[in-house]
Design a protein around this motif. Sequence first.
Motif, PDB file in Angstrom:
ATOM      1  N   LYS A  39       2.926   0.950  -1.895  1.00  0.00           N
ATOM      2  CA  LYS A  39       1.492   0.732  -2.090  1.00  0.00           C
ATOM      3  C   LYS A  39       0.631   1.849  -1.509  1.00  0.00           C
ATOM      4  O   LYS A  39      -0.466   2.088  -1.971  1.00  0.00           O
ATOM      5  CB  LYS A  39       1.071  -0.601  -1.495  1.00  0.00           C
ATOM      6  CG  LYS A  39       1.571  -1.778  -2.296  1.00  0.00           C
ATOM      7  CD  LYS A  39       1.035  -3.078  -1.745  1.00  0.00           C
ATOM      8  CE  LYS A  39       1.557  -4.229  -2.587  1.00  0.00           C
ATOM      9  NZ  LYS A  39       1.048  -5.509  -2.108  1.00  0.00           N
ATOM     10  N   CYS A  40       1.129   2.541  -0.495  1.00  0.00           N
ATOM     11  CA  CYS A  40       0.346   3.600   0.154  1.00  0.00           C
ATOM     12  C   CYS A  40       0.536   4.962  -0.514  1.00  0.00           C
ATOM     13  O   CYS A  40      -0.182   5.912  -0.185  1.00  0.00           O
ATOM     14  CB  CYS A  40       0.716   3.702   1.627  1.00  0.00           C
ATOM     15  SG  CYS A  40       2.434   4.190   1.913  1.00  0.00           S
ATOM     16  N   LEU A  41       1.469   5.092  -1.427  1.00  0.00           N
ATOM     17  CA  LEU A  41       1.779   6.396  -2.014  1.00  0.00           C
ATOM     18  C   LEU A  41       0.576   7.087  -2.662  1.00  0.00           C
ATOM     19  O   LEU A  41       0.393   8.292  -2.461  1.00  0.00           O
ATOM     20  CB  LEU A  41       2.946   6.278  -2.999  1.00  0.00           C
ATOM     21  CG  LEU A  41       4.269   5.800  -2.393  1.00  0.00           C
ATOM     22  CD1 LEU A  41       5.362   5.796  -3.446  1.00  0.00           C
ATOM     23  CD2 LEU A  41       4.666   6.607  -1.185  1.00  0.00           C
ATOM     24  N   PRO A  42      -0.271   6.378  -3.397  1.00  0.00           N
ATOM     25  CA  PRO A  42      -1.458   7.049  -3.946  1.00  0.00           C
ATOM     26  C   PRO A  42      -2.385   7.588  -2.850  1.00  0.00           C
ATOM     27  O   PRO A  42      -2.954   8.667  -2.995  1.00  0.00           O
ATOM     28  CB  PRO A  42      -2.152   5.966  -4.776  1.00  0.00           C
ATOM     29  CG  PRO A  42      -1.080   4.983  -5.102  1.00  0.00           C
ATOM     30  CD  PRO A  42      -0.151   5.000  -3.928  1.00  0.00           C
ATOM     31  N   ASP A  43      -2.504   6.854  -1.752  1.00  0.00           N
ATOM     32  CA  ASP A  43      -3.352   7.308  -0.649  1.00  0.00           C
ATOM     33  C   ASP A  43      -2.773   8.557   0.009  1.00  0.00           C
ATOM     34  O   ASP A  43      -3.502   9.484   0.345  1.00  0.00           O
ATOM     35  CB  ASP A  43      -3.521   6.204   0.396  1.00  0.00           C
ATOM     36  CG  ASP A  43      -4.279   4.999  -0.140  1.00  0.00           C
ATOM     37  OD1 ASP A  43      -5.188   5.195  -0.969  1.00  0.00           O
ATOM     38  OD2 ASP A  43      -3.954   3.872   0.262  1.00  0.00           O
ATOM     39  N   VAL A  44      -1.470   8.577   0.191  1.00  0.00           N
ATOM     40  CA  VAL A  44      -0.824   9.745   0.793  1.00  0.00           C
ATOM     41  C   VAL A  44      -0.934  10.943  -0.146  1.00  0.00           C
ATOM     42  O   VAL A  44      -1.195  12.063   0.304  1.00  0.00           O
ATOM     43  CB  VAL A  44       0.648   9.437   1.152  1.00  0.00           C
ATOM     44  CG1 VAL A  44       1.346  10.668   1.701  1.00  0.00           C
ATOM     45  CG2 VAL A  44       0.727   8.301   2.165  1.00  0.00           C
ATOM     46  N   ALA A  45      -0.801  10.717  -1.441  1.00  0.00           N
ATOM     47  CA  ALA A  45      -0.961  11.806  -2.410  1.00  0.00           C
ATOM     48  C   ALA A  45      -2.378  12.370  -2.348  1.00  0.00           C
ATOM     49  O   ALA A  45      -2.564  13.593  -2.426  1.00  0.00           O
ATOM     50  CB  ALA A  45      -0.645  11.309  -3.821  1.00  0.00           C
ATOM     51  N   GLN A  46      -3.368  11.514  -2.155  1.00  0.00           N
ATOM     52  CA  GLN A  46      -4.750  11.971  -2.004  1.00  0.00           C
ATOM     53  C   GLN A  46      -4.915  12.808  -0.744  1.00  0.00           C
ATOM     54  O   GLN A  46      -5.654  13.784  -0.731  1.00  0.00           O
ATOM     55  CB  GLN A  46      -5.710  10.784  -1.934  1.00  0.00           C
ATOM     56  CG  GLN A  46      -6.216  10.335  -3.257  1.00  0.00           C
ATOM     57  CD  GLN A  46      -7.297   9.277  -3.105  1.00  0.00           C
ATOM     58  OE1 GLN A  46      -7.284   8.469  -2.167  1.00  0.00           O
ATOM     59  NE2 GLN A  46      -8.226   9.271  -4.034  1.00  0.00           N
ATOM     60  N   MET A  47      -4.231  12.433   0.309  1.00  0.00           N
ATOM     61  CA  MET A  47      -4.293  13.202   1.553  1.00  0.00           C
ATOM     62  C   MET A  47      -3.720  14.598   1.365  1.00  0.00           C
ATOM     63  O   MET A  47      -4.245  15.569   1.913  1.00  0.00           O
ATOM     64  CB  MET A  47      -3.545  12.478   2.672  1.00  0.00           C
ATOM     65  CG  MET A  47      -4.234  11.241   3.149  1.00  0.00           C
ATOM     66  SD  MET A  47      -3.265  10.465   4.454  1.00  0.00           S
ATOM     67  CE  MET A  47      -4.334   9.122   4.884  1.00  0.00           C
ATOM     68  N   ILE A  48      -2.649  14.698   0.589  1.00  0.00           N
ATOM     69  CA  ILE A  48      -2.058  16.009   0.302  1.00  0.00           C
ATOM     70  C   ILE A  48      -3.056  16.860  -0.466  1.00  0.00           C
ATOM     71  O   ILE A  48      -3.263  18.034  -0.145  1.00  0.00           O
ATOM     72  CB  ILE A  48      -0.740  15.860  -0.484  1.00  0.00           C
ATOM     73  CG1 ILE A  48       0.317  15.176   0.383  1.00  0.00           C
ATOM     74  CG2 ILE A  48      -0.243  17.216  -0.970  1.00  0.00           C
ATOM     75  CD1 ILE A  48       1.555  14.755  -0.376  1.00  0.00           C
ATOM     76  N   GLU A  49      -3.692  16.280  -1.465  1.00  0.00           N
ATOM     77  CA  GLU A  49      -4.698  17.011  -2.249  1.00  0.00           C
ATOM     78  C   GLU A  49      -5.870  17.441  -1.369  1.00  0.00           C
ATOM     79  O   GLU A  49      -6.357  18.560  -1.483  1.00  0.00           O
ATOM     80  CB  GLU A  49      -5.199  16.160  -3.425  1.00  0.00           C
ATOM     81  CG  GLU A  49      -4.216  16.081  -4.560  1.00  0.00           C
ATOM     82  CD  GLU A  49      -3.892  17.429  -5.160  1.00  0.00           C
ATOM     83  OE1 GLU A  49      -4.819  18.242  -5.386  1.00  0.00           O
ATOM     84  OE2 GLU A  49      -2.703  17.696  -5.388  1.00  0.00           O
ATOM     85  N   ALA A  50      -6.312  16.549  -0.499  1.00  0.00           N
ATOM     86  CA  ALA A  50      -7.426  16.881   0.396  1.00  0.00           C
ATOM     87  C   ALA A  50      -7.044  18.029   1.322  1.00  0.00           C
ATOM     88  O   ALA A  50      -7.856  18.923   1.582  1.00  0.00           O
ATOM     89  CB  ALA A  50      -7.828  15.653   1.201  1.00  0.00           C
ATOM     90  N   ALA A  51      -5.814  18.024   1.813  1.00  0.00           N
ATOM     91  CA  ALA A  51      -5.349  19.105   2.685  1.00  0.00           C
ATOM     92  C   ALA A  51      -5.297  20.420   1.914  1.00  0.00           C
ATOM     93  O   ALA A  51      -5.663  21.470   2.450  1.00  0.00           O
ATOM     94  CB  ALA A  51      -3.980  18.764   3.262  1.00  0.00           C
ATOM     95  N   ARG A  52      -4.874  20.365   0.655  1.00  0.00           N
ATOM     96  CA  ARG A  52      -4.853  21.576  -0.178  1.00  0.00           C
ATOM     97  C   ARG A  52      -6.266  22.089  -0.420  1.00  0.00           C
ATOM     98  O   ARG A  52      -6.524  23.280  -0.313  1.00  0.00           O
ATOM     99  CB  ARG A  52      -4.182  21.294  -1.521  1.00  0.00           C
ATOM    100  CG  ARG A  52      -2.699  21.199  -1.437  1.00  0.00           C
ATOM    101  CD  ARG A  52      -2.092  21.005  -2.802  1.00  0.00           C
ATOM    102  NE  ARG A  52      -0.675  20.717  -2.675  1.00  0.00           N
ATOM    103  CZ  ARG A  52       0.008  19.938  -3.477  1.00  0.00           C
ATOM    104  NH1 ARG A  52      -0.581  19.387  -4.510  1.00  0.00           N
ATOM    105  NH2 ARG A  52       1.290  19.734  -3.275  1.00  0.00           N
ATOM    106  N   ASP A  53      -7.173  21.172  -0.752  1.00  0.00           N
ATOM    107  CA  ASP A  53      -8.571  21.555  -0.992  1.00  0.00           C
ATOM    108  C   ASP A  53      -9.193  22.137   0.269  1.00  0.00           C
ATOM    109  O   ASP A  53      -9.944  23.104   0.211  1.00  0.00           O
ATOM    110  CB  ASP A  53      -9.388  20.361  -1.472  1.00  0.00           C
ATOM    111  CG  ASP A  53      -9.001  19.899  -2.866  1.00  0.00           C
ATOM    112  OD1 ASP A  53      -8.300  20.659  -3.574  1.00  0.00           O
ATOM    113  OD2 ASP A  53      -9.380  18.775  -3.241  1.00  0.00           O
ATOM    114  N   GLU A  54      -8.882  21.550   1.398  1.00  0.00           N
ATOM    115  CA  GLU A  54      -9.393  22.032   2.676  1.00  0.00           C
ATOM    116  C   GLU A  54      -8.899  23.450   2.937  1.00  0.00           C
ATOM    117  O   GLU A  54      -9.653  24.292   3.394  1.00  0.00           O
ATOM    118  CB  GLU A  54      -8.923  21.097   3.785  1.00  0.00           C
ATOM    119  CG  GLU A  54      -9.491  21.379   5.147  1.00  0.00           C
ATOM    120  CD  GLU A  54      -8.997  20.354   6.149  1.00  0.00           C
ATOM    121  OE1 GLU A  54      -8.190  20.737   7.018  1.00  0.00           O
ATOM    122  OE2 GLU A  54      -9.410  19.180   6.054  1.00  0.00           O
ATOM    123  N   GLY A  55      -7.650  23.697   2.618  1.00  0.00           N
ATOM    124  CA  GLY A  55      -7.088  25.038   2.791  1.00  0.00           C
ATOM    125  C   GLY A  55      -7.708  26.042   1.854  1.00  0.00           C
ATOM    126  O   GLY A  55      -7.938  27.193   2.217  1.00  0.00           O
TER     127      GLY A  55
END
Length: 64
Positions: A39-55
């Motif tokens: 159930k948390c996988l979409p949230d974790v995937a969003q965190m990865i995207e946010a980290a990429r965008d932040e970089g």
Amino acid sequence: MYVCICNALKDRQLADASHGARNVAEVFRRCGRRPQCGKCLPDVAQMIEAARDEGDSAPLLAAE
């Protein structure tokens, strides 16, 4: 706040592990856990995207 209830992983832990991660499985490995219910996988995937965008938006250092 807990994001992954199955593994008792909080948002800060997952966000820290997301920096430089290629996928959700890598984030869980960095935390020493494995996804359980999913159930948390979409949230974790969003965190990865946010980290990429932040970089991507980090200021570039001037070459000396």
